[in-house]
Write an enzyme that holds these catalytic residues in place. Structure first.
Site, PDB file in Angstrom:
ATOM      1  N   GLU A  28       1.581  -0.242  -4.944  1.00  0.00           N
ATOM      2  CA  GLU A  28       0.694   0.831  -5.370  1.00  0.00           C
ATOM      3  C   GLU A  28       1.363   2.390  -5.287  1.00  0.00           C
ATOM      4  OE1 GLU A  28      -3.375   2.969  -3.567  1.00  0.00           O
ATOM      5  OE2 GLU A  28      -1.864   2.377  -2.031  1.00  0.00           O
TER       6      GLU A  28
ATOM      7  N   ASP B  77       0.922  -1.204   0.176  1.00  0.00           N
ATOM      8  CA  ASP B  77      -0.058   0.086   0.134  1.00  0.00           C
ATOM      9  C   ASP B  77       0.552   1.217  -0.010  1.00  0.00           C
ATOM     10  OD1 ASP B  77      -2.705   1.249   0.125  1.00  0.00           O
ATOM     11  OD2 ASP B  77      -1.785   2.053   2.225  1.00  0.00           O
TER      12      ASP B  77
END
Length: 543
Positions: free
Chosen positions: A264, A199
């Protein structure tokens, strides 16, 4: 061991919304286990689990309070082990979200760090003194609105939070923090996990000098809904030190053969550039994705430009393209203005995804053609939507539960009250309804995923685009074996293109397409995939 992830297909499971097994209205690991056969039946390679670790759930699990425990909402470590065992038995890899740019403010690390300025973890988070007038150290802003700095009375300092105030940022300039994060990753890999979706992978480091961000050069004359979008985030994220840290991550991952990473990249200005940089060579991340295809743009120039830009310059990086996920409006709604038939749009989207060069990320419900749910203000749970309503309705509309059985309450997701409502638009597309219809979107997904596996050129082959006017996107995929030409009509109007050097036969996954000699007639959102001798095919279309 083969690089299974290169050209692989990853199916994202949002655990809160996949299947509830105990009636509390929230999906869980036991529910996922019950539905693994559905995922395996699609023909994907891997499952990505959105956060399941212990959390106060202020940001739906992206605020971790214990990295080495499953949150009781979702089950236990034993449930996780059982999920791994059953997924592997079905031939599925499993990766999970690793949210380590920040923690929850309830994490023991932060509680210790915040206690004083001279404890063992005092420098594990980003602390800074106030300006002489009491204002924050600089102008950095939070993604969720307001300053990225929050005052802490005990420390008499500000701490950095790029997201919620309850999500303080870890200080990756501190080697002890890096070591602790690597220990967390090893914990899960030792349990048999096949890798991580990292993330906010470009948020790990901040500018150590805390220099102010400049304004964004272009706002296109429109006021921003969120002031965050008015800054160029040159110093609050995407720092050069990140590369050395990612090398440490890769070196650790290399101790576990066959695992993978997908990062990401949250950076509107430099997303594609960072994707290339973070995956180049063999000592950084395996894959990255950005938000380039997660917005409203739907044109041949856009898709071609992003893919060509990524693979330009001879770099060896690898993308993982996706059209939807848990953070954006579902593409069936975003791209609806470019179609007249949801069924045709859903087929075109998955065909495009699976024929571009790169790996593919699918979000749960895509295989049903789910649109964005229309969530009322009083139904919201997402802090972003609550803050910026109604201009930004947040992310709840793409996070509503999976519809499994049309006739059951809450479409078979739960026998309790679901944490988000299931709207009629989703119930009408439920799994059981589509299982009973051979012409459904669900069956088409299975068909094209199985077909793709018979064409090595689509996993790792080269891509070359043809010069066609809008709205035609056309390219070849070549690997010296079963080479293909792919032609897409990205519009709601029919059109005809001319082919040459192409075997005049449509692959069975083509849709809304008809051959008439060398003329290819494409209906609205029609597309054709055709065999071709390597390097000889041509596609001509002039508007």
């Amino acid at each position: 061991m083969t690089e299974w992830w290169r050209g692989g297909v990853i199916y994202q499971v949002y655990p809160r919304s996949f299947q509830d097994s105990n009636g509390d209205g929230i999906g869980d690991l036991a529910g996922i286990i019950d539905r693994l056969d559905h995922i395996a039946s699609l023909g994907v390679d891997c499952i990505w689990l959105s956060p399941i670790t212990q959390s106060p759930q202020a940001d739906m699990g992206y605020d971790v309070s214990d990295y080495m425990q499953v949150d009781p909402l979702f089950g236990s470590l034993q449930d996780f082990d059982l999920l791994m065992e059953k997924a592997h038995a079905l031939g599925l890899k499993v990766i999970m979200d690793q949210v380590v740019s920040h923690t929850s403010s309830q994490h023991p690390w932060f509680l210790e760090s915040a206690f004083s300025r001279d404890n063992a973890k005092a420098d594990w988070y980003v602390w800074a003194d106030a300006n002489p007038d009491g204002t924050p150290p600089n102008n950095w802003l939070s993604v969720f609105g307001g300053s990225a700095w929050e005052w802490h009375t005990a420390r008499k300092q500000y701490y950095l939070h790029n997201f919620l105030t309850s999500q303080p940022d870890l200080n990756f300039h501190n080697p002890a923090v890096q070591d602790a994060v690597l220990d967390v990753m090893r914990f899960w890999l030792d349990r048999g996990l096949d890798g991580f979706r990292l993330d906010t992978v470009n948020y790990y480091f901040h500018d150590a000098r805390l220099r102010a961000n400049p304004p964004l050069a272009e706002l296109n004359g429109k006021p921003a809904t969120n002031p965050y979008d008015m800054q160029s985030h040159q110093f609050s994220k995407s720092q050069p030190e990140n590369l050395d840290w990612l090398r440490k991550v890769r070196a650790m991952m290399d101790d576990y053969p066959g695992v993978t990473t997908v990062g990401e990249v949250g950076d509107d200005e430099r997303g594609l550039e960072l994707m290339k940089k973070y995956t180049s060579g063999s000592d950084l991340l395996h894959m990255c994705y950005s938000f380039d295809f997660l917005g409203p743009k739907f044109s041949a120039a856009h898709f071609r430009g992003k893919v060509e830009a990524f693979f330009s310059g001879g770099e060896t990086g690898w993308p993982c393209w996706s059209f939807s996920n848990h953070d954006v409006i579902r593409h069936m709604t975003r791209w609806a203005p470019n179609s007249v038939s949801p069924a045709d749009l859903s087929r075109q989207a998955i065909a495009l995804m699976l024929t571009l060069k790169g790996s593919a990320g699918l979000y749960q419900g895509e295989e049903l053609g789910l649109p964005e749910a229309d969530i009322l203000y009083e139904e919201l749970t997402d802090p972003r939507g609550i803050r910026f309503w109604p201009e930004d309705k947040g992310r709840d509309g793409c996070r509503t539960p999976m519809p499994w059985q049309q006739s059951l309450p809450h479409a078979g997701f739960t026998h309790g009250t679901p944490w988000l409502p299931i709207k009629h638009s989703a119930t009408a597309l439920s799994v059981d309804v589509q299982e009973a219809n051979p012409a459904s979107t669900l069956h088409y997904y299975r068909q094209i995923l199985a077909w793709r596996k018979t064409h090595p050129a689509l996993k790792t082959g080269d891509i070359a685009f043809f010069d066609c006017d809008e709205p035609v996107l056309a390219y070849s995929r070549t690997a010296g074996n079963k080479d293909l030409i792919c032609v897409f009509n990205l519009s709601a109007e029919p059109l005809t293109v001319t082919l040459s050097g192409v075997e005049l036969a449509l692959e069975p996954v083509s849709n809304n397409a008809e051959l008439d000699g060398a003329s290819l007639k494409l209906g609205p959102n029609g597309f054709a995939i055709l065999p071709a001798p390597a390097g000889e095919g041509r596609v001509v279309y002039s508007a």
